[in-house]
Motif scaffolding. Sequence first.
Motif, PDB file in Angstrom:
ATOM      1  N   TYR A   1    -122.795 -44.895 -63.925  1.00 60.50           N
ATOM      2  CA  TYR A   1    -122.822 -44.226 -62.621  1.00 60.50           C
ATOM      3  C   TYR A   1    -123.603 -45.039 -61.587  1.00 60.50           C
ATOM      4  O   TYR A   1    -123.241 -45.066 -60.400  1.00 60.50           O
ATOM      5  N   LEU A   2    -124.659 -45.709 -62.027  1.00 59.96           N
ATOM      6  CA  LEU A   2    -125.412 -46.581 -61.118  1.00 59.96           C
ATOM      7  C   LEU A   2    -124.518 -47.721 -60.631  1.00 59.96           C
ATOM      8  O   LEU A   2    -124.510 -48.047 -59.430  1.00 59.96           O
ATOM      9  N   GLY A   3    -123.744 -48.310 -61.544  1.00 67.02           N
ATOM     10  CA  GLY A   3    -122.844 -49.391 -61.165  1.00 67.02           C
ATOM     11  C   GLY A   3    -121.799 -48.936 -60.166  1.00 67.02           C
ATOM     12  O   GLY A   3    -121.503 -49.641 -59.195  1.00 67.02           O
ATOM     13  N   VAL A   4    -121.227 -47.747 -60.386  1.00 64.33           N
ATOM     14  CA  VAL A   4    -120.234 -47.207 -59.449  1.00 64.33           C
ATOM     15  C   VAL A   4    -120.864 -46.994 -58.083  1.00 64.33           C
ATOM     16  O   VAL A   4    -120.300 -47.389 -57.047  1.00 64.33           O
ATOM     17  N   ALA A   5    -122.054 -46.385 -58.048  1.00 63.72           N
ATOM     18  CA  ALA A   5    -122.730 -46.097 -56.778  1.00 63.72           C
ATOM     19  C   ALA A   5    -123.060 -47.375 -56.011  1.00 63.72           C
ATOM     20  O   ALA A   5    -122.854 -47.456 -54.790  1.00 63.72           O
ATOM     21  N   LEU A   6    -123.546 -48.395 -56.713  1.00 60.20           N
ATOM     22  CA  LEU A   6    -123.901 -49.653 -56.056  1.00 60.20           C
ATOM     23  C   LEU A   6    -122.669 -50.351 -55.492  1.00 60.20           C
ATOM     24  O   LEU A   6    -122.716 -50.903 -54.383  1.00 60.20           O
TER      25      LEU A   6
END
Length: 361
Positions: free
Chosen positions: A160-165
């Motif tokens: 989810y962090l990767g998607v958000a970034l």
Amino acid sequence: MASKKKKLINTLFLVIVFALTLYSVFKGEDLHAVLRAIMKVNPLYLLPAVAGVIVFIWGESIIIHYMLGTLKIHTKKWTCFQYSCVGFFFSAITPSASGGQPMQIYYMRKNEIPVPVSTLVLMIVTITYKSVLVVIGLFVAFFQRGFVHKYLEGILPIFYLGVALNVGCCIAMSILAFHPALAKEIMMRCLKILERLHIMKHKPERTEKLAASMDQYNATAAYLRSHVKVIINVLVITFFQRFALFFVTWFVYRAFGLHGAHIYDIVMLQAVVSVSVDMLPLPGGMGISENLFLVIFRGIFKAGLLLPAMVLSRGIAYYVQLLLSAGMTLFTHLTIGFKEQKKGTSYTVPGTKVGKTGVSP
């Protein structure tokens, strides 16, 4: 001196990350067993895997060639392939892939491609490149809940962090690419701040050059905004390019003589790894990519084959790419790097009333 110091720090950081990666992956493992498993693979399946890496690099060069062509800048496909290799090499060895585009711009400038034009073209390449990851990430997160619960429970925070970034990065770059007036204002303000902090001396000619460059940037962006089909075509090519690399893991799976896992699951899991690590400040996602692979592919590869599969998949997708692009970067430096730069190369964006001189800031 500062440049040499920065190179030394980057090299040291790369070596440390590589050493920590080896330690975290192979600690307590039987290396001989890993090598024996790798030696038993069917090499015929590794050939299309390596071809996938070449297609991945070549795909970006086709995009660069195509976009420059729409701007009436004629370049050879081979030269664009060199630009791509330079970008992938420096992206692979610098944190957050930060070194790729500046070096591409450097060599494109040697070939008299104006900096504002090359900057915008490469920004569009990056936007579409990351947009593919955003589409994949959002698709998996919202429409593949069963897939998420089956394979991704152990890495959800990173995913989810990767998607958000990636979403944030695409939004920021889209503003710069498609709202050039805002981009120009930001650049001019940054220059003033640097001058007030006495980091740069105030020079009217520098301000004029920067303004002229941003006007060229504005004209090029206006041309691209009026040619939406160009962006759509680039996006389609980028999807093909990215999935060519994701399929490497599928060919590795088949090379071990394994059956049963669906091709969709393997390819999408590899895509999830890319989504998760793309924006992290690690050279080539080194360390985190290997460990994510070992977590999410645990249910795909049989006992005893997971680590060998990771070594082979990662070795082809990243290290073969690194070696190939490194060799081509050296060749590019010898063939393009020593060219003399011509100042004030003129360039007029087709279909616009503005024709500015392409001078770098």
